[in-house]
Design an enzyme around this catalytic site. Structure first.
Site, PDB file in Angstrom:
ATOM      1  N   HIS A  10      31.393  24.886   3.977  1.00 32.03           N
ATOM      2  CA  HIS A  10      32.053  23.626   3.583  1.00 32.03           C
ATOM      3  C   HIS A  10      30.940  22.873   2.999  1.00 32.03           C
ATOM      4  O   HIS A  10      29.788  23.166   3.089  1.00 32.03           O
ATOM      5  CB  HIS A  10      32.690  22.686   4.610  1.00 32.03           C
ATOM      6  N   HIS A  11      31.106  21.765   2.322  1.00 32.93           N
ATOM      7  CA  HIS A  11      30.005  20.784   1.546  1.00 32.93           C
ATOM      8  C   HIS A  11      29.297  20.116   3.027  1.00 32.93           C
ATOM      9  O   HIS A  11      29.912  20.245   4.010  1.00 32.93           O
ATOM     10  CB  HIS A  11      30.914  19.774   0.885  1.00 32.93           C
TER      11      HIS A  11
ATOM     12  N   GLY B 243      38.375  22.415  11.718  1.00 38.55           N
ATOM     13  CA  GLY B 243      39.727  22.425  12.327  1.00 38.55           C
ATOM     14  C   GLY B 243      40.529  23.831  11.970  1.00 38.55           C
ATOM     15  O   GLY B 243      41.253  24.441  12.526  1.00 38.55           O
TER      16      GLY B 243
ATOM     17  N   LYS C 224      30.887  17.420   5.433  1.00 42.17           N
ATOM     18  CA  LYS C 224      31.913  17.588   6.223  1.00 42.17           C
ATOM     19  C   LYS C 224      31.642  17.214   7.409  1.00 42.17           C
ATOM     20  O   LYS C 224      30.352  18.021   8.383  1.00 42.17           O
ATOM     21  CB  LYS C 224      32.566  19.103   6.009  1.00 42.17           C
TER      22      LYS C 224
ATOM     23  N   SER D 228      48.299  19.164  10.200  1.00 41.78           N
ATOM     24  CA  SER D 228      47.708  20.522  10.103  1.00 41.78           C
ATOM     25  C   SER D 228      46.347  20.326   9.743  1.00 41.78           C
ATOM     26  O   SER D 228      45.673  19.155   9.218  1.00 41.78           O
ATOM     27  CB  SER D 228      48.374  21.003   8.615  1.00 41.78           C
TER      28      SER D 228
END
Length: 231
Positions: free
Chosen positions: A140-141, A150, A144, A105
């Protein structure tokens, strides 16, 4: 009965997985990272002899190689590393040929997997409504590695699978220490619909991955977490 767990990648997520593992019936027996597995030298028959499941939160460039080598040892996996989708078909075939089990995932948050279903249903309902345009956005940070993530790509894919054939404008931001927000929206001249999921910390990801590891122990086949999380 306690099972033996291998952690592939031992950054912040790996350390949290180790902390929570006993709650899910696991004892961490092996930890591999860039210091002892830079060229896959840590993936040996001896190291994995007593391992029941391996969880991979490593880096995109190493994920497929890790899976290839660990599956060859007959060990089941849970993979949370993203950024290797172009190799998914090959890896799925490999897992099935070798008779191991793998859960993959881009996001092991239970809330995110519920969000995926909500987004899919919204896309299905609006698929025939040409007045609406759609977007997908995330933040995001700064560290990343994959952009877009994804998870955002999975959200867009689920929209398309639900029948939404219009353009979906995709964008991503990277800043600070933000753990992750994903937003899907639909806009028309009359109104706007916005769906948003915000992560507070990494614990949801870790707990989902450990639940997946417990589920896949002893099973065979390639599964997505979204297929098993609400069973």
């Amino acid at each position: 009965m306690t099972m033996n767990l291998a952690l592939i990648g031992y950054g912040k997520m790996g350390k949290l997985l180790e902390q929570l593992a006993p709650e899910y019936g696991f004892q961490v027996q092996l930890k591999l990272d860039e210091f002892n597995n830079a060229n896959y030298e840590g993936i040996t028959e001896e190291n994995f002899r007593q391992i029941d499941v391996a969880i991979d939160f490593s880096i995109p460039s190493a994920a497929a190689g890790n899976i290839e080598r660990i599956s060859a040892l007959g060990v089941n996996l849970v993979v949370g590393t993203t950024g290797w989708l172009e190799q998914m078909v090959q890896i799925r075939k490999l897992v099935e040929e070798r008779g191991v089990g793998l859960v993959w995932s881009p996001n092991y948050s239970i809330g995110m997997n519920a969000f995926l279903r909500l987004v899919s249903e919204a896309a299905r309902l609006l698929a025939g409504q040409s007045a609406y345009g759609a977007w997908g956005w995330e933040i995001h940070h700064i560290t990343k590695k994959d952009t877009p993530s994804g998870t955002l790509l999975k959200l867009v894919d689920e929209m398309k699978k639900a029948g939404y054939a219009g353009n979906i404008d995709v964008s991503a931001s990277r800043a600070g220490a933000h753990p992750g927000t994903h937003e899907i929206g639909f806009d028309s001249a009359a109104d706007t619909i916005t769906l948003r999921h915000t992560v507070r910390n990494r614990e949801g990801f870790a707990r989902g991955a450990l639940a997946a590891a417990r589920w896949v122990a002893g099973r065979k086949g390639f599964y997505e977490f979204s297929e098993i999380v609400f069973q």
